[in-house]
Motif scaffolding. Structure first.
Motif, PDB file in Angstrom:
ATOM      1  N   ALA A 309     -10.494   6.175   9.439  1.00 42.56           N
ATOM      2  CA  ALA A 309      -9.540   5.158   9.872  1.00 42.56           C
ATOM      3  C   ALA A 309      -8.122   5.724   9.847  1.00 42.56           C
ATOM      4  O   ALA A 309      -7.817   6.644   9.081  1.00 42.56           O
ATOM      5  N   PRO A 310      -7.236   5.190  10.673  1.00 53.46           N
ATOM      6  CA  PRO A 310      -5.826   5.614  10.614  1.00 53.46           C
ATOM      7  C   PRO A 310      -5.245   5.402   9.212  1.00 53.46           C
ATOM      8  O   PRO A 310      -5.748   4.578   8.437  1.00 53.46           O
ATOM      9  N   VAL A 311      -4.184   6.109   8.928  1.00 54.48           N
ATOM     10  CA  VAL A 311      -3.602   6.085   7.584  1.00 54.48           C
ATOM     11  C   VAL A 311      -3.235   4.672   7.153  1.00 54.48           C
ATOM     12  O   VAL A 311      -3.495   4.265   6.007  1.00 54.48           O
ATOM     13  N   ASP A 312      -2.622   3.910   8.057  1.00 53.80           N
ATOM     14  CA  ASP A 312      -2.202   2.569   7.671  1.00 53.80           C
ATOM     15  C   ASP A 312      -3.380   1.658   7.377  1.00 53.80           C
ATOM     16  O   ASP A 312      -3.338   0.838   6.442  1.00 53.80           O
ATOM     17  N   ARG A 313      -4.508   1.808   8.119  1.00 50.89           N
ATOM     18  CA  ARG A 313      -5.692   0.990   7.867  1.00 50.89           C
ATOM     19  C   ARG A 313      -6.402   1.436   6.592  1.00 50.89           C
ATOM     20  O   ARG A 313      -6.949   0.614   5.846  1.00 50.89           O
ATOM     21  N   THR A 314      -6.412   2.739   6.344  1.00 49.64           N
ATOM     22  CA  THR A 314      -7.001   3.223   5.091  1.00 49.64           C
ATOM     23  C   THR A 314      -6.239   2.655   3.899  1.00 49.64           C
ATOM     24  O   THR A 314      -6.832   2.188   2.915  1.00 49.64           O
ATOM     25  N   ARG A 315      -4.912   2.673   3.991  1.00 49.90           N
ATOM     26  CA  ARG A 315      -4.095   2.119   2.908  1.00 49.90           C
ATOM     27  C   ARG A 315      -4.400   0.637   2.717  1.00 49.90           C
ATOM     28  O   ARG A 315      -4.534   0.158   1.580  1.00 49.90           O
ATOM     29  N   TRP A 316      -4.537  -0.110   3.828  1.00 48.20           N
ATOM     30  CA  TRP A 316      -4.824  -1.543   3.749  1.00 48.20           C
ATOM     31  C   TRP A 316      -6.135  -1.787   3.012  1.00 48.20           C
ATOM     32  O   TRP A 316      -6.223  -2.668   2.140  1.00 48.20           O
ATOM     33  N   TRP A 317      -7.161  -1.012   3.335  1.00 51.13           N
ATOM     34  CA  TRP A 317      -8.463  -1.200   2.702  1.00 51.13           C
ATOM     35  C   TRP A 317      -8.430  -0.793   1.227  1.00 51.13           C
ATOM     36  O   TRP A 317      -9.057  -1.445   0.376  1.00 51.13           O
ATOM     37  N   MET A 318      -7.725   0.271   0.901  1.00 51.85           N
ATOM     38  CA  MET A 318      -7.652   0.687  -0.494  1.00 51.85           C
ATOM     39  C   MET A 318      -6.895  -0.337  -1.332  1.00 51.85           C
ATOM     40  O   MET A 318      -7.265  -0.626  -2.482  1.00 51.85           O
ATOM     41  N   GLU A 319      -5.860  -0.918  -0.772  1.00 49.16           N
ATOM     42  CA  GLU A 319      -5.141  -1.976  -1.492  1.00 49.16           C
ATOM     43  C   GLU A 319      -6.030  -3.200  -1.667  1.00 49.16           C
ATOM     44  O   GLU A 319      -6.015  -3.853  -2.726  1.00 49.16           O
ATOM     45  N   ARG A 320      -6.804  -3.510  -0.652  1.00 53.72           N
ATOM     46  CA  ARG A 320      -7.731  -4.641  -0.741  1.00 53.72           C
ATOM     47  C   ARG A 320      -8.790  -4.383  -1.813  1.00 53.72           C
ATOM     48  O   ARG A 320      -9.091  -5.266  -2.625  1.00 53.72           O
ATOM     49  N   LEU A 321      -9.352  -3.185  -1.821  1.00 53.82           N
ATOM     50  CA  LEU A 321     -10.332  -2.821  -2.843  1.00 53.82           C
ATOM     51  C   LEU A 321      -9.725  -2.960  -4.237  1.00 53.82           C
ATOM     52  O   LEU A 321     -10.369  -3.494  -5.155  1.00 53.82           O
TER      53      LEU A 321
END
Length: 331
Positions: A309-321
């Motif tokens: 995933a793009p960097v911004d989407r990866t960050r979004w998912w990691m924050e959600r996790l």
């Protein structure tokens, strides 16, 4: 979980976020995002849809952690009958979609798509029935009709000999009303509850209210395979195992659920990898001859890199996790 919650650092040690392209628009999306991670017993998936809040997403994380840190129950069967899934496409596209499902003899047809009419639904179901005259055909409205429209639409669609109608209206009281009215009219369409099981705080309420003839169960939204098996046992209704548009990692959990249930009277909705144009494994869990075999999934590092995933989407998912893990830790 009956095992200790792994730390966030343990989960992040071998985790990745992917964006997988879809072959056709499904559930309104053309890309499917998922966070997968590896634990002592294999791979788990955390992929609640983006609009789901953290409280609803917590069950999805429990399910993924069960797969990766506990593993699955022993199977009572080693192959699972699978239905094809036809999105809300025009009749001309139906044949090509069915070809990807490896000879399935049951078909779930999406209906009640926003912006479409009952006439569109009738045309789609009619084409499925024309192509597969002997198939078991069921429809799924995802709660998209109101009560009156549901009764009228299902009365029309009944001419194609439906196996059942999944979540025609959004609420349990509506399901009960639609079920009773169809019976009163002599329309032989069974009612299945999906969202009224997995999105309710009490997944057994639909059974107690006598609002459905069968239930749809999904491993991730219900918190894992073992909890889903327990819900089916308590509900006392026939169950169909389905997926939430998962990668093969998530489908593996659905296969484990279908393999663990004492009874499996209907083909399962676990063939949705066929709707994707990418996966995290070189040997996707796709049906052959109408069945999926019960087997493990080997995740490919090359595919994780290709579909990262793009960097911004990866960050979004990691924050959600991070947020959802903290919620589980506090329970």
């Amino acid at each position: 979980m009956n095992t200790p919650l792994p730390s966030l650092d343990e989960i992040l040690l071998d985790a990745a976020v992917v964006t997988l392209p879809m072959r056709v628009k499904f559930r309104g999306i053309l890309e499917r995002e998922a966070l997968i991670f590896r634990g002592p017993t294999g791979w788990g998936e955390f992929s609640p849809f983006p609009e789901y809040d953290d409280a609803e997403s917590a069950a999805w994380l429990r399910g993924g952690l069960e797969a990766a840190w506990r593993g699955f129950p022993e199977p009572v069967r080693h192959r699972i009958p699978i239905n094809a899934t036809v999105p809300a496409v025009g009749p001309a596209s139906v044949a090509a979609i069915l070809e990807r499902f490896g000879g399935a003899t049951a078909v779930k047809v999406k209906v009640a798509e926003r912006g479409q009419s009952v006439e569109d639904d009738v045309a789609r179901v009619a084409e499925v029935r024309r192509l597969l005259p002997d198939a078991a055909v069921r429809v799924d409205a995802n709660g998209g009709w109101d009560r009156d429209l549901a009764v009228d639409a299902l009365t029309r669609l009944a001419e194609f000999t439906l196996e059942y109608a999944e979540q025609p209206v959004p609420d349990i009281a509506g399901l009960r009303m639609v079920r009773e009215e169809l019976r009163r009219r002599g329309v032989p369409v069974l009612i299945a509850a999906d969202e009224s099981v997995r999105k309710e705080t009490d997944p057994l309420l639909v059974a107690r209210e006598d609002a459905a003839d069968l239930i749809i169960v999904k491993a991730a939204p219900l918190g894992g395979v073992r909890r889903a098996v327990d819900i089916v046992a308590q509900a006392g209704l026939p169950a169909v195992v389905s997926s939430a548009l998962d990668t093969s990692v998530g489908i593996r959990a659905g296969v484990a659920l279908a393999a663990a249930l004492p009874e499996l009277p209907y083909a399962c909705g676990l063939g949705t990898v066929s709707l994707m144009d990418g996966d995290v494994t070189n040997t996707p869990l796709m049906p052959d001859g109408g069945y999926l075999l019960v087997r493990d999934v080997q995740v490919s590092d090359d595919l994780l890199a290709r579909y990262a995933a793009p960097v911004d989407r990866t960050r979004w998912w990691m924050e959600r996790l991070t947020r959802v893990h903290a919620m589980l830790a506090g329970q």
